[in-house]
Design an enzyme around this catalytic site. Structure first.
Site, PDB file in Angstrom:
ATOM      1  CE  LYS A   1       0.197   6.462   4.413  1.00 50.71           C
ATOM      2  NZ  LYS A   1       1.094   6.584   3.239  1.00 50.71           N
TER       3      LYS A   1
ATOM      4  CG  ASN B   1      -4.662   5.054   3.823  1.00 50.85           C
ATOM      5  OD1 ASN B   1      -5.625   5.169   3.095  1.00 50.85           O
ATOM      6  ND2 ASN B   1      -3.423   4.944   3.357  1.00 50.85           N
TER       7      ASN B   1
ATOM      8  CG  HIS C   1      -0.940  10.471  -3.296  1.00 53.80           C
ATOM      9  ND1 HIS C   1      -1.594   9.431  -3.924  1.00 53.80           N
ATOM     10  CD2 HIS C   1      -0.501   9.979  -2.108  1.00 53.80           C
ATOM     11  CE1 HIS C   1      -1.569   8.357  -3.137  1.00 53.80           C
ATOM     12  NE2 HIS C   1      -0.911   8.663  -2.039  1.00 53.80           N
TER      13      HIS C   1
END
Length: 454
Positions: A121, A144, A191
């Site tokens: 990302k 982010n 996660h």
């Protein structure tokens, strides 16, 4: 507290929470910020931001728990789980609970490019930001990646562009967030300590395109395990990328060059050897960036020029220095197994690997299986070191040692590494058990390495 229609509370006192607090204040709310940590537990930079906001009238509540009954608007920072009892109770009572990304987006008049995925990302967002900024100087890279959307949104003109790196945590709480171009780079286990199941994790990722229409674009990875599912659910026009074969409409590689066929004909973008970033994972990131920028309408010549200029991002396979013939690399951004694997594959020398950190309830098997023939020794740290040691035992990898401190692991690697070998920090774990962020972890690594005797 007396109920007030104009009260808002921000849950979480990190950077995005503090930015949301300032934005809500400007929006006319009487704002409180809650965090279970005490003031003294925050980094000095955050303490300074807290002090400034207190001077502007924001109330800070540092307590183990809180009731949210007195607040109309509840804005949750990305790092705060939604299954905390007081948040679940607020949702049950019909309170408006949204995330910082969603709240900031309600103020944004400029088109948004939103990039998510388990790995790649930050690199892809940085590359897309560089390309689009060359086309439109009023381009803001947020999310982010380290700068909260709320910090910039009031300054972004309608003629500008927002390029946002968005996480599954941020996407969990969107309602109206609507990118012009969205992208899911890949989905691999991560996660799961928060999302519990892969189904929940995927569902969060798919939120990135949930509000899009036929006038918008969704960029997907044809090689990803969840490609067909994402394609079926996608709301916008699907454009793909593929590192192994030509796409019907998208960006692809033939092993030596990068191409796109999104318009009316196939175009050569550049030769792989002309890229400054290396590794198969970065070829995928470049292809995703090509597809995103082409879908957004960036001219071919701008894409070609900027993609060859791009030199990568800090903390992602970042070369630090050479000491006594040993190369040191900072890959602190590798916060899960999928992100750490490219680092192992990219090194062409025996590796002294520093790994470990916060336990995210993911398997280390795939990572450890790659050690034989690549990793000369593993120096393991953090709360999940016992889990990693057990996996090494299961895979019959014996060249491993556990350390209580980060510095001790680095210095042991320095003592053991020989000329024409490398020391690689690529933890395959989150940083929060020992550090405030992966950035801090990487920065401390660089500082210690640079002070080693050369």
């Amino acid at each position: 507290m007396k109920h007030n229609e104009n009260t808002a509370i921000i849950i979480g006192c990190a950077r995005s929470g503090l930015a949301a607090a300032r934005l809500a204040t400007k929006d006319g709310y009487r704002v409180s910020v809650y965090d279970k940590k005490t003031y003294n537990q925050f980094h000095k930079d955050d303490q300074e931001r807290i002090d400034i906001l207190q001077g502007e009238g924001v109330q800070f509540i540092f307590e183990p728990s809180i009731s949210l009954d007195s607040y109309d608007l509840i804005i949750v920072s990305p790092g705060v789980p939604l299954d905390l009892p007081f948040i679940e109770e607020a949702i049950k009572k019909g309170k408006k609970v949204i995330g910082e990304l969603e709240y900031a987006a309600t103020f944004c008049k400029a088109p948004i490019v939103a990039i998510t995925g388990t790995n790649g990302k930050t690199t892809t967002t940085s590359l897309v930001g560089q390309i689009i900024k060359a086309y439109n100087p009023n381009t803001y890279v947020v999310g982010n990646i380290g700068r909260a959307f709320s910090e910039d949104v009031l300054h972004i003109p309608e003629s500008g562009v927002v390029v946002a790196e968005v996480s599954s945590f941020q996407l969990e709480t969107i309602e109206t967030f609507h990118p012009k171009v969205s992208a899911i780079l890949n989905i691999t286990p991560d996660h799961l300590n928060r999302h519990k199941t892969m189904e929940n994790y995927c569902k969060a990722k798919y939120q990135v395109f949930i509000n899009q229409s036929d006038a918008d674009y969704v960029i997907l990875n044809e090689q990803d395990e969840y490609f067909e599912e994402a394609k079926k659910l996608a709301s916008g026009q699907v454009i793909t990328f593929n590192n192994q074969k030509a796409t019907l409409r998208g960006a692809f590689s033939d092993g030596t060059s990068l191409y796109e066929n999104i318009g009316d004909r196939q175009e050569l973008v550049c030769a792989i050897k002309d890229l400054k970033i290396v590794g198969a994972h970065n070829i995928e990131n470049a292809l995703a960036a090509i597809a995103i920028c082409k879908a957004f309408g960036v001219p071919e010549e701008v894409i070609k020029e900027e993609i060859q200029k791009f030199a990568g991002v800090e903390h992602r396979l970042e070369f630090v220095c050479t000491k006594k013939g040993v190369d040191y690399f900072n890959d602190s951004k590798a916060t899960n197994v999928g992100a750490a694997i490219p680092g192992l594959i990219s090194m062409n020398k025996p590796i002294h690997l520093i790994g470990g950190g916060m336990d995210k309830k993911i398997s280390f098997t795939e990572w450890v299986k790659l050690f034989t023939g690549r990793v000369k020794k593993l120096y393991v740290i953090g709360e999940c070191k016992d889990q990693i040691l057990e996996e090494c035992k299961m895979q019959h990898f014996d060249a491993v040692e556990a350390f209580e401190t980060f510095e001790a692991a680095i210095k042991a690697a320095y003592q053991n590494a020989q000329s024409n070998e490398c020391v690689l920090l690529s933890p395959a774990c989150a940083s929060w058990d020992m550090f405030e962020s992966y950035e801090q972890r990487g920065q401390i690594f660089k500082e210690i390495v640079n002070h080693l005797e050369g």
